[in-house]
Design an enzyme around this catalytic site. Sequence first.
Site, PDB file in Angstrom:
ATOM      1  N   GLU A   1      29.178  -8.557  -9.451  1.00 59.44           N
ATOM      2  CA  GLU A   1      30.477  -9.060  -8.991  1.00 59.44           C
ATOM      3  C   GLU A   1      31.081  -8.096  -7.980  1.00 59.44           C
ATOM      4  OE1 GLU A   1      32.933  -9.420 -12.476  1.00 59.44           O
ATOM      5  OE2 GLU A   1      31.477 -10.703 -13.521  1.00 59.44           O
TER       6      GLU A   1
ATOM      7  N   TYR B   1      37.685 -12.261 -13.858  1.00 62.32           N
ATOM      8  CA  TYR B   1      36.311 -11.800 -14.071  1.00 62.32           C
ATOM      9  C   TYR B   1      35.957 -11.418 -15.502  1.00 62.32           C
ATOM     10  CZ  TYR B   1      38.922  -7.479 -13.008  1.00 62.32           C
ATOM     11  OH  TYR B   1      39.851  -6.477 -12.951  1.00 62.32           O
TER      12      TYR B   1
ATOM     13  N   LYS C   1      33.621  -5.671  -6.536  1.00 63.56           N
ATOM     14  CA  LYS C   1      34.664  -4.896  -7.216  1.00 63.56           C
ATOM     15  C   LYS C   1      35.930  -4.981  -6.370  1.00 63.56           C
ATOM     16  CE  LYS C   1      35.538  -0.421  -9.394  1.00 63.56           C
ATOM     17  NZ  LYS C   1      36.936  -0.371  -9.018  1.00 63.56           N
TER      18      LYS C   1
ATOM     19  N   CYS D   1      49.638   9.300  33.963  1.00 64.33           N
ATOM     20  CA  CYS D   1      49.609  10.326  34.990  1.00 64.33           C
ATOM     21  C   CYS D   1      49.314   9.576  36.296  1.00 64.33           C
ATOM     22  CB  CYS D   1      48.499  11.331  34.693  1.00 64.33           C
ATOM     23  SG  CYS D   1      48.162  12.421  36.084  1.00 64.33           S
TER      24      CYS D   1
ATOM     25  N   CYS E   1      51.155  16.107  32.480  1.00 62.32           N
ATOM     26  CA  CYS E   1      49.731  15.871  32.249  1.00 62.32           C
ATOM     27  C   CYS E   1      49.087  17.164  31.718  1.00 62.32           C
ATOM     28  CB  CYS E   1      49.078  15.470  33.579  1.00 62.32           C
ATOM     29  SG  CYS E   1      47.314  15.134  33.437  1.00 62.32           S
TER      30      CYS E   1
ATOM     31  N   LYS F   1      30.028   2.267  -6.509  1.00 65.57           N
ATOM     32  CA  LYS F   1      31.077   2.469  -5.501  1.00 65.57           C
ATOM     33  C   LYS F   1      30.470   2.576  -4.100  1.00 65.57           C
ATOM     34  CE  LYS F   1      35.012   3.639  -6.449  1.00 65.57           C
ATOM     35  NZ  LYS F   1      36.015   4.242  -7.228  1.00 65.57           N
TER      36      LYS F   1
HETATM   37  S1  IVH Z   1      35.431  -5.630 -15.399  1.00 66.88           S
HETATM   38  C1  IVH Z   1      35.346  -3.825 -19.415  1.00 66.88           C
HETATM   39  N1  IVH Z   1      35.041  -6.713 -13.061  1.00 66.88           N
HETATM   40  O1  IVH Z   1      37.800  -2.062 -11.549  1.00 66.88           O
HETATM   41  C2  IVH Z   1      35.269  -4.271 -18.021  1.00 66.88           C
HETATM   42  N2  IVH Z   1      36.594  -4.920 -13.216  1.00 66.88           N
HETATM   43  O2  IVH Z   1      37.083   0.679 -12.171  1.00 66.88           O
HETATM   44  C3  IVH Z   1      36.565  -4.278 -17.377  1.00 66.88           C
HETATM   45  N3  IVH Z   1      37.694  -4.374 -11.088  1.00 66.88           N
HETATM   46  O3  IVH Z   1      39.912  -1.752 -14.316  1.00 66.88           O
HETATM   47  C4  IVH Z   1      36.562  -4.453 -15.944  1.00 66.88           C
HETATM   48  N4  IVH Z   1      36.714  -5.910  -9.887  1.00 66.88           N
HETATM   49  O4  IVH Z   1      40.696  -3.184 -12.314  1.00 66.88           O
HETATM   50  C5  IVH Z   1      35.700  -5.767 -13.740  1.00 66.88           C
HETATM   51  N5  IVH Z   1      34.635  -7.807 -11.054  1.00 66.88           N
HETATM   52  C6  IVH Z   1      35.291  -6.871 -11.740  1.00 66.88           C
HETATM   53  C7  IVH Z   1      36.226  -6.018 -11.140  1.00 66.88           C
HETATM   54  C8  IVH Z   1      36.865  -5.035 -11.906  1.00 66.88           C
HETATM   55  C9  IVH Z   1      37.582  -4.917  -9.874  1.00 66.88           C
HETATM   56  C10 IVH Z   1      38.567  -3.225 -11.401  1.00 66.88           C
HETATM   57  C11 IVH Z   1      39.361  -3.379 -12.677  1.00 66.88           C
HETATM   58  C12 IVH Z   1      38.897  -2.253 -13.530  1.00 66.88           C
HETATM   59  C13 IVH Z   1      38.411  -1.261 -12.509  1.00 66.88           C
HETATM   60  C14 IVH Z   1      37.447  -0.262 -13.112  1.00 66.88           C
END
Ligand code: IVH
Length: 689
Positions: A112, A237, A114, A439, A420, A326
Site C-alpha cells: 500500500e 487502510y 504510505k 543589471c 551588480c 521509506k
Molecule cells: S497501517 C498497525 N497503512 O504510517 C498498522 N499505515 O509510520 C497501522 N500510514 O501511523 C498502520 N499509510 O499514520 C498503515 N497504508 C497505510 C498507511 C499507514 C500511511 C501511516 C499511519 C501510521 C504510520 C506509521
Amino acid sequence: MTPAERIDQLRRSIAHHNERYYAFDAPEISDADYDLLVRELSALEAAHPELASAASPTQQVGAGRLATTFSEVVHRVPMTSLDNAMDVAELEAWGERVAKGLAGEAPQFVCEPKIDGLAISLRYEGGRFVQAATRGDGRVGEDVTRNVATIADVPERLPENQPGRLPQVLEVRGEVYLPVAAFERLKAAKEQENVERIAAGRKPEPVPVNPRNAGAGSLRQKDPSITAARGLALWCYQLGEVVGGRDFTSHHETLEYLRTLGFPVNPQIRVVGSLAEVVAYCHECEQQRHALGYEIDGVVVKVDSLAQRELLGFTSRAPRWAIAFKFPPEERTTLLKAIEVSVGRTGRTTPYAVLEPVFVGGSTVSMATLHNQDQVAAKDVRPGDTVVVRKAGDVIPEVVGPVLSLRPAGLAGWQFPTVCPCPLRSELVRIEGEADTRCVEPACPFQRDQRIIYFASRVAMDIEGLGESTVFQLSDAGLVSDPGDIYALTREQLLTLDKWGETKADNLLAAIEASKSRPLPKVLTALGCKGLGPAASEALARAFGTLDAVMQASEAELATTDGVGPIIAASIVRWFADAANRAFVDKLRAAGVEFGRVEVRRLPQNLTGKAVVVTGTLAGFTREQAEAAIKDRGGKSPGSVSAKTFAVVVGVEPGASKVTKATELGVPVLDETGFQVLLDTGELPQAGA
Ligand code: IVH
C-alpha cells in the site's frame, strides 16, 4: 560524551520534536532528520540494554500524552506505529524474519502507498458515523469528530443493503491528507496575503511548508468551518475495533469490504505473492510518487492472512506483520549560510541560497534558487535561519521556508543588493511592474560569461567540454569576451591555461569545430535573443528555412508563425536591428558557422493546430522521429496531456499518468497503426477500421 549522556540528549531532543510534530503541526526538522535521531537512539539502546527505559521515545507511539484543546478518546484497539525499512536490504531482512516467524508457511503480502498525512480512526455504531479520533500516543487520541465530519470522503451512514449484517461497531483506520492541489491553493493564498501584508508595512505570516503539516493543521482547527474549506481527503487502510458483522480471513478482504461500504480505499493497493514482487512494487511506486496528486513517503507492506498476522504478533510498539519501506528523503532541514545574487545572460538577477550541504532528493545540495526579490520577502528567509530544503525527483532544489521557532533572536532580514555583484558594480534596476531586478550594463562581465555558457549549452551549439567552469577560466584569462571569440581560440592559448594538456585542448577544439555545422534551429537559439528559445527557433527555422529569411522577415510575418507570437516577434526584430548583434552574426559567419538550411514545409500541413502527445516506445519511430513527424505536418507534440490534446499515441511501456489522464479527459488514445493513419490523413482512424 558517554553513551548514557548521548542517550539522554537524544531522548530529550526526540521528545521535543515529537511535540512539535504531533501537538503543534509545526516540526523544526524534516522527517529524514528525525528518523536519523531515532535510529541513533535505537542503536545506542540496543548496544546498552542496561540503559533501556519504557519511557524512551523508541518505546512509544506518536507524541506521548499531550496537552490539547480537544477531549480525549481511548482507543479500544491501540493505534500502533510501524517499523521502518530504510532500504531494500532492511525490507528483505524483515521478509526473512516474517518467513521465520511463520515456520516456512509462505505469506502473501499487501502493498500500500504510505500516505504522508495524519492517522485517523473513524467509529461507526449501528451504521452511523459517531466519532473520529487522532492517534495521539496510540492509546489515547483527540476527539476531532466535528472536524472530520466536514470531510466529503467520510461516509455519514453505511449502506444497509450489503450481504451479511453491518457490524454493531466498526472502527475504520486511515489517513487524512491534503491533496497537493489543495495545498498549492492554500500556499498561494497565504503567499498573496503576505505580499499584501508586506506592501502595507505589516509582518508576513508563516506559509505552510508541505501538505502533511498543512493537512494536520487544517484538521486540528477549533473551528470546523475552516477545516471544511481546506479540501481534506481520506484513504482507509485498516480495521480497528469490530463488534458483530461478518468474518474475514485476509486483509485484502477487509479492504474490499470497506470499499463496498463506500470508504475510499486506494486503487494503487496490490496483493503480491513474493518479496521480490514487493521490492518491484516499491520501485514502481517510487517512480510514480509525484503523479498521484497526494504525497506518499513510502510503501506499507502487510502480511495478508489474518491468521498469519496472529502468529507473528506485535513488538512493544509495532506489529511484526507490517513494515514501512521509506523512500529517500525529499525534504531536509539545514542552515541558510547566506543569500547571494547571480546574474543571467540577459542581466536578470536571481537570489539564491547558500546552504550547509545536505543530502536530499538523491544528491547533496549546497545551493538553491530563491527565484526573485518578492519570493525572498514572502518567505521571509534570512541568512542564519534554519530552512526546509526540498528536492523532489528531477526538480531543482528549493528553499521552502524558514523554521521560525529556531530563528536566533535579533536575526536581521535580508536586503536585495543595489549593485551588480560583478567587478563593475553597476547599479541594479527594477522596472515598475516586473518581478525581476536587472543589471542593464552591456559590458557586465557576468552577463557576458553567461551568454557564452548559453551559446555552448546543449540546447544551443552543444559544445562538449565548454561548460561553466571552462568558460570562467577562458574569460578570466582574457581569451574570450563574446561567444564569437571561441572560434578564434588556438591550441597554444589553451595550453597556457592551468591544468590543460594536449588531449583536453584538442578535444575542445574539435568540439568547437563540430559546432559550426549545427542545424539552423540550434544556431538561432544560440544567438541568445530574448524569447527565442529552442521551440520558437525550431518553428522559425521550419517556416523560413534560412537565417537571412528570418532576418528579412517583418514583425507581422514573424508573429504569425505558429509558436512565435507578437512578443517574441518584436524581440527578434529589435535584436536584429541592433548593429552590435548584426556584427556578432557576421563574426559567426566569418568564423565558418554554417547556419544550416532547413527544408521548408514539404509535407501536407494536416496537423496544423493539433497537439499530439507521444508516450512509450514505438516500433517504427524513435521518440524524436515521432515528434518530428508531427511537427513536420504543422502539429505540436507537447510533453503532457491536457483537455486540448488532440490524441495520445501510446507505445510499449507508456507513462501511466499520461494514459490515465487521456482516459479521464476523453482524449482519443491511438496505437502505432492509428498514429500512421493520423500522419497520413490528419484525422483520427475510424473505429473498427
Ligand atoms: S497501517 C498497525 N497503512 O504510517 C498498522 N499505515 O509510520 C497501522 N500510514 O501511523 C498502520 N499509510 O499514520 C498503515 N497504508 C497505510 C498507511 C499507514 C500511511 C501511516 C499511519 C501510521 C504510520 C506509521
